[in-house]
Design a protein around this motif. Structure first.
Motif, PDB file in Angstrom:
ATOM      1  N   THR A 124       0.904  -1.274   0.088  1.00 12.23           N
ATOM      2  CA  THR A 124       0.124   0.052   0.094  1.00 12.23           C
ATOM      3  C   THR A 124       0.811   1.247   0.045  1.00 12.23           C
ATOM      4  O   THR A 124       0.188   2.425  -0.089  1.00 12.23           O
ATOM      5  CB  THR A 124      -0.891   0.065   1.186  1.00 12.23           C
ATOM      6  OG1 THR A 124      -0.123   0.160   2.478  1.00 12.23           O
ATOM      7  CG2 THR A 124      -1.724  -1.206   1.457  1.00 12.23           C
ATOM      8  N   GLY A 125       2.147   1.160   0.328  1.00 15.18           N
ATOM      9  CA  GLY A 125       2.892   2.457   0.206  1.00 15.18           C
ATOM     10  C   GLY A 125       3.081   2.979   1.601  1.00 15.18           C
ATOM     11  O   GLY A 125       4.084   3.670   1.983  1.00 15.18           O
ATOM     12  N   TYR A 126       2.375   2.479   2.685  1.00 16.91           N
ATOM     13  CA  TYR A 126       2.239   2.960   4.062  1.00 16.91           C
ATOM     14  C   TYR A 126       2.159   1.974   4.958  1.00 16.91           C
ATOM     15  O   TYR A 126       1.668   0.954   4.871  1.00 16.91           O
ATOM     16  CB  TYR A 126       1.328   4.150   4.333  1.00 16.91           C
ATOM     17  CG  TYR A 126       1.647   5.425   3.438  1.00 16.91           C
ATOM     18  CD1 TYR A 126       2.474   6.507   4.136  1.00 16.91           C
ATOM     19  CD2 TYR A 126       1.191   5.595   2.127  1.00 16.91           C
ATOM     20  CE1 TYR A 126       2.862   7.450   3.207  1.00 16.91           C
ATOM     21  CE2 TYR A 126       1.474   6.656   1.354  1.00 16.91           C
ATOM     22  CZ  TYR A 126       2.149   7.595   2.156  1.00 16.91           C
ATOM     23  OH  TYR A 126       2.520   8.749   1.308  1.00 16.91           O
ATOM     24  N   TYR A 127       2.650   2.151   6.242  1.00 14.81           N
ATOM     25  CA  TYR A 127       2.404   1.246   7.281  1.00 14.81           C
ATOM     26  C   TYR A 127       1.986   1.920   8.613  1.00 14.81           C
ATOM     27  O   TYR A 127       2.401   3.001   9.007  1.00 14.81           O
ATOM     28  CB  TYR A 127       3.606   0.464   7.814  1.00 14.81           C
ATOM     29  CG  TYR A 127       3.528  -0.125   9.221  1.00 14.81           C
ATOM     30  CD1 TYR A 127       2.947  -1.291   9.234  1.00 14.81           C
ATOM     31  CD2 TYR A 127       4.514   0.466  10.362  1.00 14.81           C
ATOM     32  CE1 TYR A 127       2.696  -1.818  10.427  1.00 14.81           C
ATOM     33  CE2 TYR A 127       4.244  -0.463  11.472  1.00 14.81           C
ATOM     34  CZ  TYR A 127       3.322  -1.523  11.744  1.00 14.81           C
ATOM     35  OH  TYR A 127       3.110  -1.879  12.821  1.00 14.81           O
ATOM     36  N   ILE A 200      -0.553  10.119   9.167  1.00 12.68           N
ATOM     37  CA  ILE A 200      -0.514   9.265   8.212  1.00 12.68           C
ATOM     38  C   ILE A 200      -1.863   9.339   7.407  1.00 12.68           C
ATOM     39  O   ILE A 200      -1.821   9.043   6.229  1.00 12.68           O
ATOM     40  CB  ILE A 200      -0.250   7.742   8.855  1.00 12.68           C
ATOM     41  CG1 ILE A 200       1.193   7.852   9.609  1.00 12.68           C
ATOM     42  CG2 ILE A 200      -0.512   6.763   7.883  1.00 12.68           C
ATOM     43  CD1 ILE A 200       1.322   6.447  10.019  1.00 12.68           C
ATOM     44  N   TYR A 201      -2.826   9.556   8.303  1.00 17.43           N
ATOM     45  CA  TYR A 201      -4.310   9.481   7.470  1.00 17.43           C
ATOM     46  C   TYR A 201      -4.172  10.649   6.301  1.00 17.43           C
ATOM     47  O   TYR A 201      -4.836  10.672   5.203  1.00 17.43           O
ATOM     48  CB  TYR A 201      -5.574   9.837   8.507  1.00 17.43           C
ATOM     49  CG  TYR A 201      -6.675  10.036   7.854  1.00 17.43           C
ATOM     50  CD1 TYR A 201      -7.552   9.012   7.351  1.00 17.43           C
ATOM     51  CD2 TYR A 201      -6.967  11.146   7.471  1.00 17.43           C
ATOM     52  CE1 TYR A 201      -8.857   9.162   6.764  1.00 17.43           C
ATOM     53  CE2 TYR A 201      -8.430  11.549   6.720  1.00 17.43           C
ATOM     54  CZ  TYR A 201      -9.059  10.269   6.726  1.00 17.43           C
ATOM     55  OH  TYR A 201     -10.305  10.535   5.828  1.00 17.43           O
ATOM     56  N   ALA A 202      -3.762  11.880   6.866  1.00 11.91           N
ATOM     57  CA  ALA A 202      -3.675  12.904   5.979  1.00 11.91           C
ATOM     58  C   ALA A 202      -2.875  12.714   4.959  1.00 11.91           C
ATOM     59  O   ALA A 202      -3.108  13.416   3.574  1.00 11.91           O
ATOM     60  CB  ALA A 202      -3.416  14.195   6.998  1.00 11.91           C
ATOM     61  N   ILE A 203      -1.911  12.169   5.126  1.00 10.97           N
ATOM     62  CA  ILE A 203      -0.729  12.040   4.156  1.00 10.97           C
ATOM     63  C   ILE A 203      -1.599  11.001   3.034  1.00 10.97           C
ATOM     64  O   ILE A 203      -1.289  11.102   1.840  1.00 10.97           O
ATOM     65  CB  ILE A 203       0.527  11.282   4.390  1.00 10.97           C
ATOM     66  CG1 ILE A 203       1.444  12.546   5.263  1.00 10.97           C
ATOM     67  CG2 ILE A 203       1.377  10.980   3.198  1.00 10.97           C
ATOM     68  CD1 ILE A 203       2.416  12.018   5.917  1.00 10.97           C
ATOM     69  N   LYS A 204      -1.893   9.943   3.489  1.00  7.77           N
ATOM     70  CA  LYS A 204      -2.421   9.031   2.409  1.00  7.77           C
ATOM     71  C   LYS A 204      -3.840   9.398   1.824  1.00  7.77           C
ATOM     72  O   LYS A 204      -3.846   8.886   0.560  1.00  7.77           O
ATOM     73  CB  LYS A 204      -2.957   7.701   3.388  1.00  7.77           C
ATOM     74  CG  LYS A 204      -1.964   6.702   3.721  1.00  7.77           C
ATOM     75  CD  LYS A 204      -2.166   5.805   4.908  1.00  7.77           C
ATOM     76  CE  LYS A 204      -2.957   4.617   3.956  1.00  7.77           C
ATOM     77  NZ  LYS A 204      -3.352   3.512   4.890  1.00  7.77           N
TER      78      LYS A 204
END
Length: 210
Positions: A124-127, A200-204
């Motif tokens: 997904t690109g993130y953790y 992280i939410y805001a970045i995704k």
């Protein structure tokens, strides 16, 4: 084909143990281990290509994790990086995320969590672990996103900075208690459990640039 991993950590014993552990995971292989960011930079400048994921210690001599992320953002902005840290320091972690880091891990995590993190970043690109966020589908996240008020958006934007909650309250002309209420409301609406989870939410979701 195995995903290539580079470990950057100045603690030799930890780095070697981490290398053995990662190599035991299906689909991953550690290609190189470096003891500071300077060695990583030299490798990327001279090497044939970038690894799939970099496991980057935040505290190192010569060139630490923050300095390394700044260089990567300028020179390899697409590089996937998972930060390794001893302490959960929100301000430092938020700074790393704003520089393009895709997530972080405490060094005392279980091996299963590390494997899950590598797969998550690859997929997904993130953790984002369970202490940061509950799992939501993109459709559910979009629905939650549409429920936010204008002031909640304003608070979310400020929470993604390095400002303290007191400074955020002052800037929004609110009491610290009201800011706490905004924070708890966002935690509930977005199914996150910490300020780092909000970032992280805001970045995704593309609500802030890294």
């Amino acid at each position: 084909m195995n995903k290539s991993i580079i470990i950057v950590d100045d603690h030799k014993l930890f780095a070697q143990s981490l290398q053995i552990l990662v190599n035991s995971f299906d689909g991953f292989h550690v290609d190189h281990v470096f003891k500071n960011g300077e060695e990583l930079v030299k490798h990327l400048e001279e090497g044939p290509g970038s690894p799939d994921i970099v496991l980057l210690d935040m505290r190192m001599p010569v060139m630490d994790g923050m300095q390394t992320m700044k260089w990567l953002k300028e020179n390899h902005p697409e590089q996937k990086v998972l930060a390794l840290t001893v302490d959960q320091e929100d301000e430092s972690i938020i700074r790393m995320l704003r520089l393009g880091c895709r997530g972080y891990l405490l060094k005392d995590i279980d091996p299963e969590e590390l494997e899950h993190a590598l797969n998550a970043i690859d997929r997904t690109g993130y953790y984002s672990n369970k202490t940061i966020s509950d799992a939501l589908s993109r459709e559910e996240r979009q629905k939650k996103y549409e429920e936010l008020t204008k002031r909640e958006f304003e608070f979310l934007n400020l929470a993604c900075s390095e400002k303290t909650y007191k400074a955020i309250a002052d800037e929004m002309n609110l009491s610290p208690k009201t800011v706490e209420n905004y924070r708890e409301s966002l935690f509930q609406k977005l199914h996150v459990k910490s300020r780092v989870g909000l970032v992280i939410y805001a970045i995704k979701e593309g609500l802030m640039e890294v």
